[in-house]
Design a protein around this motif. Structure first.
Motif, short mmCIF file in Angstrom:
data_model
loop_
_atom_site.label_atom_id
_atom_site.label_comp_id
_atom_site.label_asym_id
_atom_site.label_seq_id
_atom_site.Cartn_x
_atom_site.Cartn_y
_atom_site.Cartn_z
N THR A 23 0.87 -1.18 0.00
CA THR A 23 0.00 0.00 0.00
C THR A 23 0.90 1.23 0.00
N LEU B 46 1.39 5.45 -0.13
CA LEU B 46 0.78 6.71 0.29
C LEU B 46 1.63 7.87 -0.23
N CYS C 202 -3.62 -1.53 4.88
CA CYS C 202 -4.52 -0.50 4.36
C CYS C 202 -5.05 0.37 5.50
N ALA D 27 -2.36 2.69 6.61
CA ALA D 27 -2.12 3.76 5.65
C ALA D 27 -3.17 4.86 5.77
N ALA E 146 -2.49 8.69 6.81
CA ALA E 146 -2.88 9.81 5.96
C ALA E 146 -3.74 10.81 6.72
N ILE F 62 -3.77 7.27 -1.98
CA ILE F 62 -3.40 5.94 -1.47
C ILE F 62 -3.86 4.88 -2.46
N THR G 228 -3.31 0.41 -3.49
CA THR G 228 -2.82 -0.90 -3.07
C THR G 228 -2.70 -1.82 -4.27
N ALA H 92 -1.07 5.91 -6.93
CA ALA H 92 -1.11 6.71 -5.70
C ALA H 92 -0.68 8.15 -5.98
N ILE I 95 -8.52 7.36 -2.20
CA ILE I 95 -8.00 6.00 -2.21
C ILE I 95 -8.59 5.25 -3.40
N THR J 115 -7.81 -0.55 -2.21
CA THR J 115 -7.65 -0.14 -0.82
C THR J 115 -9.00 -0.09 -0.12
#
Length: 262
Positions: free
Chosen positions: A6, A8, A71, A74, A78, A96, A98, A124, A137, A141
C-alpha cells in the motif's frame, strides 16, 4: 521481489519553491511526518521537492513495515498527517493505492536505497494529484478496509488519470477524525452481518450455491456430491470470509475449504 504493498503519496499544497526559498521552514513539518509514520508503522520512502511540489512517499507492506492491516494503517497515517499539517496552518493532498509492485534496493555498496515501482505506485501519485486538499484512495484499498473504516469514505466520481485508458473509481475521506486501526484488513463474517446491503448480496450468492449443490447432489448416480466450488476476486475482497460463511450457513459438515489468493 514482487510484493503486495500500500503506497501513500502526500503533497504539501501550501509549500512552493517560489514562495519558500528557505528549506529550513520544512524541518518542523518533516519532524511531524516522521512522528506520525513511526506511530503508524510505515516506511518513509522519500521526502523531496520536485515538479509536483513538496512530496512525501510512505510504504506499507515492505520488509520491516508489513502487517495484516496495511490498508488500515495507511488510512490512519494519511488522516493523522492531514490533521497534524492543518494544526501547523498548512494543507495537503493525499493519494493511497494498493497493489503489486517491484520492490528492492538499488545503488551500490557506497549508497543504497529501497524503492517500489509499478502501476499501483504510480496510481497513488496520480490520486494525490487529483485530491485537491482531500484524501483519495483506490478501489483495492477501499475494498480491503474493514467496514467501520470504509464507512468514513464516500464514492468519488471516476477520474481520468494520465497513462490509463479507463477512468479510475476512487473514494474520498469524509470523516472528521483519524479512524482507529483495525487488527486486520479482512472483513469478517461478523462485520458483514452488520451491513444489510452486504447480507443481501451474500444471501443471493447463497441461493445460487445451494441450487448448484442440489442439482449436483441429485444427478443420476454419476455425481453424488460436488467436488469443488471456486470463488475468485481481488486481494482483500473477502473470498475466505465468504467461503467460511458458505460453510457455516449451508451446514454441510462434509465440506472442506481451501483458503488462498487466486
Amino acid at each position: 521481489e514482487l510484493r503486495a504493498i500500500t503506497t501513500l503519496f502526500v503533497r504539501l499544497d501550501t509549500y512552493t519553491k517560489g514562495s519558500h526559498s528557505n528549506l529550513l521552514v520544512l524541518q518542523p513539518i518533516f519532524s511531524a511526518f516522521q512522528s506520525v509514520i513511526s506511530e503508524c508503522g510505515g516506511m518513509m520512502r522519500q521526502f523531496l521537492i520536485d515538479d509536483k511540489g513538496c512530496v512525501l512517499i510512505v510504504l506499507f507492506g515492505v520488509p520491516t513495515a508489513s502487517y495484516l492491516n496495511n490498508c488500515s494503517r495507511a488510512v490512519r497515517c494519511a488522516t493523522s498527517i492531514r490533521q497534524k499539517v492543518s494544526s501547523m496552518n498548512h494543507k495537503c493532498s493525499v493519494g493511497i493505492s494498493t497493489g503489486k509492485a517491484f520492490c528492492g534496493t538499488i545503488g551500490s555498496a557506497a549508497r543504497q536505497e529501497y524503492v517500489a515501482m509499478g502501476s499501483s505506485v504510480n496510481l497513488a501519485a496520480r490520486l494525490m494529484g487529483k485530491a485537491n486538499g482531500s484524501i483519495l484512495i483506490d478501489m483495492v484499498t477501499y475494498t480491503s478496509l474493514p467496514f467501520d473504516t470504509a464507512s468514513c469514505f464516500a464514492t468519488h466520481s471516476a477520474l481520468v488519470m494520465k497513462g490509463l485508458s479507463d477512468p479510475v473509481q476512487c473514494y474520498v475521506f469524509n470523516g472528521q477524525q483519524p479512524p482507529k486501526v483495525a487488527l486486520s484488513d479482512i472483513r469478517t463474517a461478523e462485520s458483514m452481518r452488520k451491513h444489510p446491503g452486504t447480507m443481501r448480496a451474500l444471501e443471493n450468492a447463497m441461493d445460487v450455491c445451494e441450487n448448484i449443490y442440489n442439482e449436483l447432489k441429485f444427478q443420476a448416480n454419476k455425481i453424488t456430491t460436488p467436488r469443488y466450488f471456486l470463488i475468485s476476486g481481488l486481494a482483500g475482497s473477502g473470498k475466505s470470509t465468504l467461503t467460511e460463511e458458505f460453510h457455516r450457513q449451508l451446514n454441510m459438515p462434509a465440506w472442506t475449504y481451501v483458503r488462498g489468493n487466486l
